[in-house]
Design an enzyme around this catalytic site. Structure first.
Site, PDB file in Angstrom:
ATOM      1  N   HIS A 114      12.153  34.792 -21.470  1.00 44.06           N
ATOM      2  CA  HIS A 114      11.274  34.084 -21.862  1.00 44.06           C
ATOM      3  C   HIS A 114      11.770  33.591 -23.479  1.00 44.06           C
ATOM      4  O   HIS A 114      12.303  33.980 -24.143  1.00 44.06           O
ATOM      5  CB  HIS A 114       9.858  35.048 -22.572  1.00 44.06           C
ATOM      6  CG  HIS A 114       9.154  35.833 -20.943  1.00 44.06           C
ATOM      7  ND1 HIS A 114       8.141  34.230 -20.748  1.00 44.06           N
ATOM      8  CD2 HIS A 114       9.159  36.842 -20.246  1.00 44.06           C
ATOM      9  CE1 HIS A 114       7.771  34.913 -19.227  1.00 44.06           C
ATOM     10  NE2 HIS A 114       7.844  36.325 -19.621  1.00 44.06           N
TER      11      HIS A 114
ATOM     12  N   LYS B 255       4.706  35.278 -29.109  1.00 47.27           N
ATOM     13  CA  LYS B 255       6.238  34.747 -29.418  1.00 47.27           C
ATOM     14  C   LYS B 255       5.511  34.777 -30.856  1.00 47.27           C
ATOM     15  O   LYS B 255       4.709  34.266 -31.412  1.00 47.27           O
ATOM     16  CB  LYS B 255       6.383  32.879 -28.999  1.00 47.27           C
ATOM     17  CG  LYS B 255       6.723  32.616 -28.022  1.00 47.27           C
ATOM     18  CD  LYS B 255       6.446  31.713 -27.205  1.00 47.27           C
ATOM     19  CE  LYS B 255       6.027  31.888 -25.402  1.00 47.27           C
ATOM     20  NZ  LYS B 255       7.170  32.574 -24.698  1.00 47.27           N
TER      21      LYS B 255
ATOM     22  N   TYR C 101      15.084  29.767 -27.125  1.00 44.10           N
ATOM     23  CA  TYR C 101      15.602  30.137 -26.444  1.00 44.10           C
ATOM     24  C   TYR C 101      16.471  30.553 -27.972  1.00 44.10           C
ATOM     25  O   TYR C 101      18.022  29.909 -27.861  1.00 44.10           O
ATOM     26  CB  TYR C 101      15.948  30.458 -24.413  1.00 44.10           C
ATOM     27  CG  TYR C 101      14.906  29.599 -24.362  1.00 44.10           C
ATOM     28  CD1 TYR C 101      14.090  30.424 -23.471  1.00 44.10           C
ATOM     29  CD2 TYR C 101      14.305  28.260 -24.229  1.00 44.10           C
ATOM     30  CE1 TYR C 101      13.680  30.071 -22.211  1.00 44.10           C
ATOM     31  CE2 TYR C 101      13.573  28.032 -23.766  1.00 44.10           C
ATOM     32  CZ  TYR C 101      12.749  28.969 -22.423  1.00 44.10           C
ATOM     33  OH  TYR C 101      11.561  28.568 -21.676  1.00 44.10           O
TER      34      TYR C 101
END
Length: 354
Positions: free
Chosen positions: A300, A331, A289
């Site tokens: 997220h 991601k 993060y």
């Protein structure tokens, strides 16, 4: 028009420069109206019927395709030069509207190394323009790739069915916003593969996202279970009532030498203000993060990180699996290259469409 194959290139005369280099970006000027083509370019022009044949003047009759002096069409020339993978990529990028040049010594000046097979120009640009969109490397799906060899390259992977997948690569520097206050000398017990903190301050979890509530994520109090990485990091900073050597020795007995590399990556991420948490659910070492303002406002994760040795050799299948999984959960895939006591290099690999 016929070309002549000698010294590893195909020579064209007549009006070749105007017809092929000036109008189509093929080859390189060789004086007057003559040009030289790399084998893959000649194969492409034979495929398109823009060349009638290539005459082999090497005198080498030991290759499939005929003896020296033979006129070769597309089939014979492609076999003679073994340029199948390069041809697949070259044709695909030409079909997409790109001009590209083989990265041969003396043909292209800027940004070329031994691992570059083509330089690809931006759409609408060509060899006479001083601008490069991609340095491209062509590989088959079984070819091992060192991290250093794919630095800053676009990879064109040709699988066993002849399908193409493109990957972009770049080096990153992690950066985040987390800066939690840490407590001192917390009462904790080292278990098998984790550590329990019995009476943690609320800020340890809520403000720093260290550990997980023993009673589950819906619990708002009670003991915290920490990973061995988190335990080593907090012990090193005096937040636990035990020394880091005890935690690290225990962790190495559980995980082996891999713990040292993972801890180097974990510590580097925390130092950069990034919050790393377990990436097990995604088949990675960490999910991270970057924008972090507390667990109550948790978004997220941004990236998945897998820790490898600096001299690790990737297989294209391995890259495809990791990158596809990361992309499927929105991601980016990052590889942390490090030894236990070294700095960390962060290599991002992602699938791209040229």
């Amino acid at each position: 028009m016929d070309g002549t194959f000698r010294d590893g290139v195909v020579h064209l005369s007549g009006n070749a420069r105007q017809r092929f280099y000036d109008s189509g970006g093929y080859g390189r000027p060789a004086g007057g109206n003559d040009i030289e083509l790399a084998p893959v370019e000649a194969a492409y022009l034979l495929y398109r019927d823009d060349l009638d044949a290539v005459v082999d003047e090497t005198g080498d009759s030991g290759h499939a395709g005929g003896a020296g002096g033979a006129r070769m069409g597309f089939r014979e020339f492609l076999t003679r030069t073994d340029a199948v993978l390069a041809f697949v990529v070259y044709k695909d990028l030409r079909d997409r509207g790109f001009y590209l040049s083989p990265a041969r010594e003396g043909w292209v000046d800027d940004g070329i190394d031994d691992e570059t097979d083509f330089v690809v120009y931006p759409r609408g640009k060509g060899p006479s323009d001083d601008e490069i969109a991609y340095r491209l490397r062509v590989v088959g799906e079984r070819a091992p790739l060192s991290a250093a060899s794919i630095d800053g390259h676009m990879l064109a992977v040709v699988d066993e069915d002849g399908e193409l997948t493109y990957f972009g690569t770049e080096w990153l520097s992690p950066s985040g916003s987390a800066d939690p206050d840490l407590p001192e000398s917390l009462d904790a017990t080292l278990m098998d593969d984790r550590l329990l903190v019995w009476d943690p301050p609320e800020t340890l979890y809520e403000g720093g996202f260290f550990g997980q509530r023993l009673a589950g994520r819906n619990a708002d109090s009670g003991p915290l279970q920490l990973s061995l990485l988190e335990a080593a990091y907090l012990a090193e900073r005096g937040a636990l009532g035990m020394d880091v050597d005890s935690v690290s020795s225990h962790a190495e007995a559980i995980e082996g030498e891999r713990f040292g590399r993972r801890y180097a990556a974990y510590r580097s991420l925390r130092a950069a203000g990034v919050v790393p948490k377990s990436g097990f659910k995604f088949g990675a070492d960490f999910r991270v993060y970057e924008a972090f303002d507390g667990v109550s406002d948790l978004g997220h994760s941004d990236k998945l990180v897998r820790v490898v040795e600096p001299d690790h050799e990737f297989l294209p299948r391995e890259l495809s699996l990791d990158v596809r999984l990361a992309g499927g959960v929105r991601k980016r895939m990052v590889f942390a290259l490090t030894e236990p006591t070294d700095a960390v290099d962060w290599l991002c690999v992602e699938r791209i469409t040229p």
